[in-house]
Design a protein around this motif. Structure first.
Motif, PDB file in Angstrom:
ATOM      1  N   ARG A   1      -7.942   7.348 -12.554  1.00  0.00           N
ATOM      2  CA  ARG A   1      -6.976   8.208 -11.843  1.00  0.00           C
ATOM      3  C   ARG A   1      -5.543   7.708 -12.056  1.00  0.00           C
ATOM      4  O   ARG A   1      -4.613   8.484 -12.226  1.00  0.00           O
ATOM      5  N   LEU A   2      -5.373   6.388 -12.063  1.00  0.00           N
ATOM      6  CA  LEU A   2      -4.034   5.828 -12.307  1.00  0.00           C
ATOM      7  C   LEU A   2      -3.581   6.158 -13.735  1.00  0.00           C
ATOM      8  O   LEU A   2      -2.407   6.443 -13.982  1.00  0.00           O
ATOM      9  N   ALA A   3      -4.551   6.148 -14.671  1.00  0.00           N
ATOM     10  CA  ALA A   3      -4.228   6.458 -16.070  1.00  0.00           C
ATOM     11  C   ALA A   3      -3.741   7.908 -16.177  1.00  0.00           C
ATOM     12  O   ALA A   3      -2.696   8.185 -16.797  1.00  0.00           O
TER      13      ALA A   3
ATOM     14  N   VAL B   1       0.832  -1.210   0.000  1.00  0.00           N
ATOM     15  CA  VAL B   1       0.000   0.000   0.000  1.00  0.00           C
ATOM     16  C   VAL B   1       0.866   1.260   0.000  1.00  0.00           C
ATOM     17  O   VAL B   1       0.477   2.284  -0.561  1.00  0.00           O
ATOM     18  N   ARG B   2       2.039   1.174   0.562  1.00  0.00           N
ATOM     19  CA  ARG B   2       2.920   2.357   0.598  1.00  0.00           C
ATOM     20  C   ARG B   2       3.606   2.637  -0.739  1.00  0.00           C
ATOM     21  O   ARG B   2       4.242   3.667  -0.918  1.00  0.00           O
ATOM     22  N   SER B   3       3.460   1.736  -1.710  1.00  0.00           N
ATOM     23  CA  SER B   3       4.155   1.939  -3.001  1.00  0.00           C
ATOM     24  C   SER B   3       3.762   3.280  -3.608  1.00  0.00           C
ATOM     25  O   SER B   3       2.576   3.616  -3.665  1.00  0.00           O
ATOM     26  N   PRO B   4       4.753   4.036  -4.092  1.00  0.00           N
ATOM     27  CA  PRO B   4       4.448   5.364  -4.663  1.00  0.00           C
ATOM     28  C   PRO B   4       3.472   5.281  -5.838  1.00  0.00           C
ATOM     29  O   PRO B   4       2.726   6.223  -6.105  1.00  0.00           O
ATOM     30  N   GLU B   5       3.442   4.128  -6.531  1.00  0.00           N
ATOM     31  CA  GLU B   5       2.523   3.983  -7.676  1.00  0.00           C
ATOM     32  C   GLU B   5       1.071   4.183  -7.255  1.00  0.00           C
ATOM     33  O   GLU B   5       0.217   4.508  -8.070  1.00  0.00           O
ATOM     34  N   LEU B   6       0.783   3.964  -5.958  1.00  0.00           N
ATOM     35  CA  LEU B   6      -0.611   4.078  -5.502  1.00  0.00           C
ATOM     36  C   LEU B   6      -0.943   5.470  -4.971  1.00  0.00           C
ATOM     37  O   LEU B   6      -2.070   5.718  -4.522  1.00  0.00           O
TER      38      LEU B   6
ATOM     39  N   LEU C   1      -1.703  -2.100  -7.472  1.00  0.00           N
ATOM     40  CA  LEU C   1      -0.281  -1.871  -7.754  1.00  0.00           C
ATOM     41  C   LEU C   1       0.042  -2.430  -9.152  1.00  0.00           C
ATOM     42  O   LEU C   1       0.719  -1.781  -9.965  1.00  0.00           O
ATOM     43  N   ASP C   2      -0.476  -3.618  -9.439  1.00  0.00           N
ATOM     44  CA  ASP C   2      -0.259  -4.204 -10.773  1.00  0.00           C
ATOM     45  C   ASP C   2      -0.852  -3.320 -11.862  1.00  0.00           C
ATOM     46  O   ASP C   2      -0.221  -3.067 -12.895  1.00  0.00           O
TER      47      ASP C   2
END
Ligand code: SAM
Length: 436
Positions: A396-398, A314-319, A355-356
């Motif tokens: 939002r990820l896009a 959950v801490r991954s910057p990607e999120l 994350l994926d």
């Protein structure tokens, strides 16, 4: 009990029509049913597939509207629906699929080195050899023996041996597809489109393997003969949508795809019957290494070894683009877990899934042209009644990956009529359109 009752938030791609209410009057993007009457698409019933006619229409519109050459990418190519339609429209396409069995299906359907005559000669030889082969039932796994009575398995084994005896060619791959595609119809035990076996159900009607193989071979020959000349511009890559190494930078002008939904559907288990029959796996225990490790983490079977690392994921910057919301959902799922007997690790599944998908969007930005358009057929999800707004988070990820904007076109409501449903959270499915 059916799979549907067990999985209250199962994706509607696998649901019966009674569970959904079609909003778009014309073609819905999310069902494979109509494909069973369409050339090439009908060779293998891949229930996770989406509508070929919708893909056809989307490609046609892009060709009419786009001034430059249309180049299509499907990062979750599945059984190759988009590639078959791109070939039909004679535009170049790449498909990426990481499930080995499913990638092989798509590759066989789009192979360009055979024709009806060659395949006819090949199947004639297979059938002649099969009739002479002595069946060896002992060579089959417990699962296969449970699914087929001896006399049916004997015929299937004769066909399998004949298939193994003939050397590697494109025709052999189509022979593999033909044999794989008849297995469920030859089994008298309940074999739903997806589950490997429904032990308590039986089918009234089963097919004779030799007859079923002949019929399938004829269908393939017919469709090959009808395929437009020169319609071979697709490439199927067995690879990973999170890192599409073989796809050049800025290549695609149009992306049409449907990723797995975060709904606990196990794509690996779905092909257990077929993979076991061909000796590609010995049993359920092999699925992790043979299949699951290559897939986006969309079911709890994927994530048992990483549950302890949930907070790290959950801490991954990607999120970051969805951080506040995903943290709240993961907290709620962790709490809900203790109130349910199954104690499923949906919190880890949701964290790993997004994350994926963040990685998929990042690489999609790399492989798409600056003005590309992207369409994801997606559905939301509500494990343990905790709502996960999949389309909004994906959008939002896009945008965080460098795309300009997103909009969502709902095509159907889900989970509104289902009597056995375990939660009452209304769900939907539709097309997430992202602009480059
Ligand atoms: C909804 S299905 C796509 C079906 C496809 N539209 C069709 O019509 O056949 C999603 C597909 O994504 C594949 N998949 C899962 N993880 C993947 C990954 N990391 N890279 C590429 N494909 C993946 C699954 O094996 C599955 O076939």
């Amino acid at each position: 009990m059916t799979k549907k009752a067990k999985n209250p938030f199962q994706r509607s791609l696998f649901e019966e029509e009674e569970d959904s209410h079609l909003l778009s009057s014309s073609k819905t993007s999310s069902t494979f049913a109509d494909n069973l009457s369409l050339p090439i698409h009908r060779w293998f019933r891949y229930s996770a597939g989406f509508s070929a006619l919708w893909a056809r229409e989307t490609i046609r519109t892009a060709i009419a509207e786009q001034k430059s050459e249309v180049r299509i990418l499907d990062p979750f190519a599945g059984s190759g629906t988009v590639l078959v339609e791109a070939d039909r429209a004679q535009v170049p396409s790449f498909g990426v699929e990481s499930h080995p069995f499913v990638a092989r299906l798509a590759r066989a359907k789009t192979a360009n080195t055979t024709n009806a005559d060659k395949f006819k000669a090949y199947t004639t030889e297979i059938l002649a050899r099969a009739e002479k082969n002595k069946p060896n039932l002992e060579s089959h796994s417990v699962l296969t023996r449970k699914c087929f009575p001896d006399e049916i398995l004997a015929n299937l084994d004769q066909l399998r041996s004949a298939w193994r005896q003939v050397e590697n060619t494109t025709e052999k791959e189509l022979g593999w597809l033909a044999l794989a595609s008849i297995l469920r119809q030859c089994s008298p035990v309940g074999t739903a489109n997806w589950q490997y076996v429904l032990p308590k159900k039986t089918k009234a009607k089963t097919s004779n393997p030799f007859e079923a193989f002949k019929t399938k071979a004829k269908q393939i020959c017919f469709d090959l003969a009808e395929r437009p000349v020169g319609a071979h511009k697709s490439s199927l890559i067995r690879g990973d949508a999170r890192s599409m190494l073989e796809v050049p930078d800025e290549w695609a002008t149009l992306v049409i795809t449907s990723p797995p939904y975060p709904n606990n559907f196990d794509y690996a288990d779905a092909t257990r019957l077929e993979m076991t029959f061909f000796g590609e796996i010995e049993g359920w225990g092999c699925l992790q290494d043979a299949v699951r490790k290559y897939l986006v983490r969309s079911c709890t079977q994927h994530i048992s070894p990483i549950v302890s690392t949930t907070s790290e994921i959950v801490r991954s910057p990607e999120l970051d683009p969805i951080r506040k919301e995903i943290e709240a959902v993961i907290d709620a799922l962790e709490k809900a877990r203790h109130e349910h007997g199954g104690k499923k690790n949906y919190h880890t599944m949701i964290a790993a899934y997004f994350l994926d998908m963040a990685k998929v969007w990042k690489d999609l930005r790399r492989v798409t042209s600056p003005h590309a358009r992207v369409c994801f057929v997606v559905g939301d999800s509500a494990p343990y009644s905790v709502y996960v707004p999949v389309d909004v988070w994906m959008g939002r990820l896009a945008v965080a990956s460098g795309f300009r904007s997103f909009s969502f076109l709902k095509t159907r409501d889900r989970n509104i009529k289902w009597k056995n449903r375990k939660h009452r959270v209304p769900l939907h499915e539709g097309q997430l359109w992202v602009k480059g």
